[in-house]
Write an enzyme that holds these catalytic residues in place. Structure first.
Site, PDB file in Angstrom:
ATOM      1  N   TYR A 119      15.436 -46.165 -31.506  1.00  0.00           N
ATOM      2  CA  TYR A 119      14.104 -46.525 -31.983  1.00  0.00           C
ATOM      3  C   TYR A 119      13.673 -47.762 -31.195  1.00  0.00           C
ATOM      4  O   TYR A 119      14.306 -48.815 -31.301  1.00  0.00           O
ATOM      5  CB  TYR A 119      14.119 -46.816 -33.481  1.00  0.00           C
ATOM      6  CG  TYR A 119      14.284 -45.589 -34.341  1.00  0.00           C
ATOM      7  CD1 TYR A 119      13.183 -44.977 -34.936  1.00  0.00           C
ATOM      8  CD2 TYR A 119      15.543 -45.025 -34.549  1.00  0.00           C
ATOM      9  CE1 TYR A 119      13.336 -43.849 -35.719  1.00  0.00           C
ATOM     10  CE2 TYR A 119      15.699 -43.889 -35.331  1.00  0.00           C
ATOM     11  CZ  TYR A 119      14.599 -43.313 -35.906  1.00  0.00           C
ATOM     12  OH  TYR A 119      14.737 -42.178 -36.668  1.00  0.00           O
ATOM     13  N   HIS A 151      10.597 -38.150 -29.720  1.00  0.00           N
ATOM     14  CA  HIS A 151      10.631 -37.345 -30.946  1.00  0.00           C
ATOM     15  C   HIS A 151       9.480 -37.657 -31.893  1.00  0.00           C
ATOM     16  O   HIS A 151       8.851 -36.766 -32.436  1.00  0.00           O
ATOM     17  CB  HIS A 151      11.966 -37.557 -31.674  1.00  0.00           C
ATOM     18  CG  HIS A 151      12.054 -36.809 -32.957  1.00  0.00           C
ATOM     19  ND1 HIS A 151      11.807 -37.396 -34.179  1.00  0.00           N
ATOM     20  CD2 HIS A 151      12.314 -35.510 -33.214  1.00  0.00           C
ATOM     21  CE1 HIS A 151      11.938 -36.486 -35.125  1.00  0.00           C
ATOM     22  NE2 HIS A 151      12.247 -35.342 -34.572  1.00  0.00           N
ATOM     23  N   HIS A 152       9.218 -38.935 -32.114  1.00  0.00           N
ATOM     24  CA  HIS A 152       8.015 -39.271 -32.892  1.00  0.00           C
ATOM     25  C   HIS A 152       7.582 -40.702 -32.583  1.00  0.00           C
ATOM     26  O   HIS A 152       8.342 -41.501 -32.025  1.00  0.00           O
ATOM     27  CB  HIS A 152       8.206 -39.052 -34.402  1.00  0.00           C
ATOM     28  CG  HIS A 152       9.145 -39.992 -35.080  1.00  0.00           C
ATOM     29  ND1 HIS A 152      10.403 -39.629 -35.521  1.00  0.00           N
ATOM     30  CD2 HIS A 152       9.018 -41.300 -35.423  1.00  0.00           C
ATOM     31  CE1 HIS A 152      10.993 -40.659 -36.101  1.00  0.00           C
ATOM     32  NE2 HIS A 152      10.172 -41.693 -36.045  1.00  0.00           N
ATOM     33  N   HIS A 223      10.624 -43.099 -31.379  1.00  0.00           N
ATOM     34  CA  HIS A 223      11.966 -42.561 -31.588  1.00  0.00           C
ATOM     35  C   HIS A 223      12.317 -41.681 -30.397  1.00  0.00           C
ATOM     36  O   HIS A 223      11.683 -40.660 -30.152  1.00  0.00           O
ATOM     37  CB  HIS A 223      12.010 -41.744 -32.885  1.00  0.00           C
ATOM     38  CG  HIS A 223      13.293 -40.998 -33.101  1.00  0.00           C
ATOM     39  ND1 HIS A 223      13.408 -40.011 -34.046  1.00  0.00           N
ATOM     40  CD2 HIS A 223      14.503 -41.082 -32.499  1.00  0.00           C
ATOM     41  CE1 HIS A 223      14.638 -39.513 -34.004  1.00  0.00           C
ATOM     42  NE2 HIS A 223      15.311 -40.151 -33.077  1.00  0.00           N
ATOM     43  N   HIS A 305       7.342 -34.087 -41.967  1.00  0.00           N
ATOM     44  CA  HIS A 305       8.260 -34.560 -40.924  1.00  0.00           C
ATOM     45  C   HIS A 305       9.707 -34.436 -41.370  1.00  0.00           C
ATOM     46  O   HIS A 305      10.068 -34.854 -42.472  1.00  0.00           O
ATOM     47  CB  HIS A 305       7.934 -36.027 -40.605  1.00  0.00           C
ATOM     48  CG  HIS A 305       8.856 -36.651 -39.600  1.00  0.00           C
ATOM     49  ND1 HIS A 305       8.940 -36.203 -38.303  1.00  0.00           N
ATOM     50  CD2 HIS A 305       9.730 -37.681 -39.707  1.00  0.00           C
ATOM     51  CE1 HIS A 305       9.825 -36.946 -37.645  1.00  0.00           C
ATOM     52  NE2 HIS A 305      10.317 -37.849 -38.478  1.00  0.00           N
ATOM     53  N   HIS A 307      14.017 -33.588 -39.508  1.00  0.00           N
ATOM     54  CA  HIS A 307      14.815 -33.566 -38.281  1.00  0.00           C
ATOM     55  C   HIS A 307      15.511 -32.210 -38.147  1.00  0.00           C
ATOM     56  O   HIS A 307      15.108 -31.234 -38.770  1.00  0.00           O
ATOM     57  CB  HIS A 307      15.767 -34.750 -38.272  1.00  0.00           C
ATOM     58  CG  HIS A 307      15.044 -36.059 -38.146  1.00  0.00           C
ATOM     59  ND1 HIS A 307      15.167 -36.885 -37.066  1.00  0.00           N
ATOM     60  CD2 HIS A 307      14.145 -36.680 -38.961  1.00  0.00           C
ATOM     61  CE1 HIS A 307      14.402 -37.947 -37.207  1.00  0.00           C
ATOM     62  NE2 HIS A 307      13.776 -37.845 -38.355  1.00  0.00           N
TER      63      HIS A 307
END
EC number: 1.14.17.-
Length: 377
Positions: A119, A151-152, A223, A305, A307
């Site tokens: 992150y 990823h985000h 991320h 959201h 994973h």
């Protein structure tokens, strides 16, 4: 042209469906494209058809370089693929933003560590000040080739008492050595996740910038997902915010609901179905909305959201102990396609309501416990 309704079995053998539910509307072909338009009922009551809901669907396509002959289908060979779509996501009415001003919030040559999860946090200053404007659209700026790495992205509002010295450097988020200024950034004002396209606010709504109460310093959290532990990756991804001086009727905000990222949230291995619930309680919503928004807030879009273990997500809504219609759901969650769902009609959340985020996971292919964590040091 002619069209027929077929289905496949577990061996991928095509079989003609005795109940023909697909209807060809038109077809055309030119030197570069073949276009077929067809229709069917959302629910056909045919066991060989999948119902079309608001969940994600995987549209699988294939074609052969020869047309179908009398004996039957020609095998499609390598000309095939799939795409995740939400067929019932209502079309957004988009006002042209080609001539509108914008600013970019992008990382500058961030070296991605060779570990599976990072992150990265970077502080920015909003360049639009002294006069109210509305952000009308946010677009992801993902560096070419890094589509599976980023990823985000979350954008947080920080304290306005900071000074420009916080802009000089980025740092890993949630790290013992991160700057204290990062701790002042608690309110999410925008979110994007892998597979998502740009988010366009409805014509009557915008994200307010430029006034004393609006974000001045923001923290962008990216991320990075690097499961192959690739070394030497350098990234310059971020967000583009398009804005206008022509104000809309309502200011936009974000409400986060779900499971707190914590080591207390873990999933056993070998589980075909494991459900976790995050409760946004009536006391919480009463405290959050009671004084400032006694008439409630209006929800116009939802980003669900999760994973890799995520299989389905449902946002449940309760009022006075009675469950309302689902706020949003996706029973066919695709990790690589996390796109905002625009609600067909705005929904009101009142002080004293309850929200339950129901997350369904599968760990059948895992032999170790799955721990929820923000970082891997």
């Amino acid at each position: 042209y002619f069209q027929q309704d077929y289905f496949t079995d577990e061996n991928r053998v095509l079989k003609k469906d005795p109940q023909q539910d697909y209807h060809l509307e038109y077809a055309m072909e030119n030197s570069t494209h073949t276009i077929l338009a067809f229709s069917r009922e959302l629910h056909t009551c045919d066991p060989n058809d999948k119902s079309i809901t608001e969940s994600t669907v995987r549209v699988i396509w294939a074609y052969h370089h020869k047309d179908m002959g009398e004996p039957g289908q020609n095998y499609h060979g390598t000309n095939r693929g799939s795409k995740s779509l939400r067929l019932l996501n209502p079309e957004k009415v988009e006002v042209s933003s080609a001539s509108l001003p914008y600013f970019d919030l992008t990382n500058k040559d961030v070296l991605i560590p060779d570990k599976d999860t990072t992150y990265w946090c970077q502080m920015f200053k909003i360049p639009v000040q002294h006069e109210k404007h509305h952000v009308t659209k946010v677009e992801p700026l993902i560096q070419k080739g890094h589509e599976n790495l980023v990823h985000h992205i979350l954008l947080y509002q920080c304290s306005s008492n900071l000074n420009d010295s916080v802009l000089d450097y980025g740092h890993e988020c949630y790290h013992p050595n991160m700057p204290d200024s990062f701790l002042t950034c608690e309110t999410v004002i925008f979110a994007w996740a892998i597979g998502g396209e740009g988010f366009t606010y409805p014509p009557h709504v915008g994200l307010s910038i430029g006034t004393a109460g609006d974000p001045l310093f923001v923290l962008m959290e990216v991320h990075y997902d690097n499961p192959s532990y690739i070394e030497g990756l350098i990234d310059n991804s971020g967000l583009r915010l398009i804005y206008t001086p022509v104000l809309r009727k309502y200011d936009a905000g974000v409400i986060e609901a779900g499971l707190w990222v914590s080591l207390f949230h873990n999933i056993p291995p070998g589980m075909p179905e494991f459900v976790s619930e995050g409760h946004c309680t009536l006391e919480c919503l009463e405290e959050a909305l009671g004084a400032e928004r006694p008439g409630g807030i209006h929800v116009f879009a939802v980003l669900l959201h999760a994973h890799l273990a995520g299989r389905a997500i449902r946002m449940r809504h309760f009022r006075n102990g009675e469950e309302q219609e689902l706020l949003a759901y996706d029973d066919e969650f695709d990790f690589n396609f996390q796109e905002f769902q625009y609600l067909k009609e705005e929904r009101t959340i009142l002080p004293g309501d309850n929200l339950i985020t129901e997350c369904h996971y599968s760990t059948v292919d895992r032999i170790r416990m799955t721990w929820v964590r923000k970082n891997v040091n």
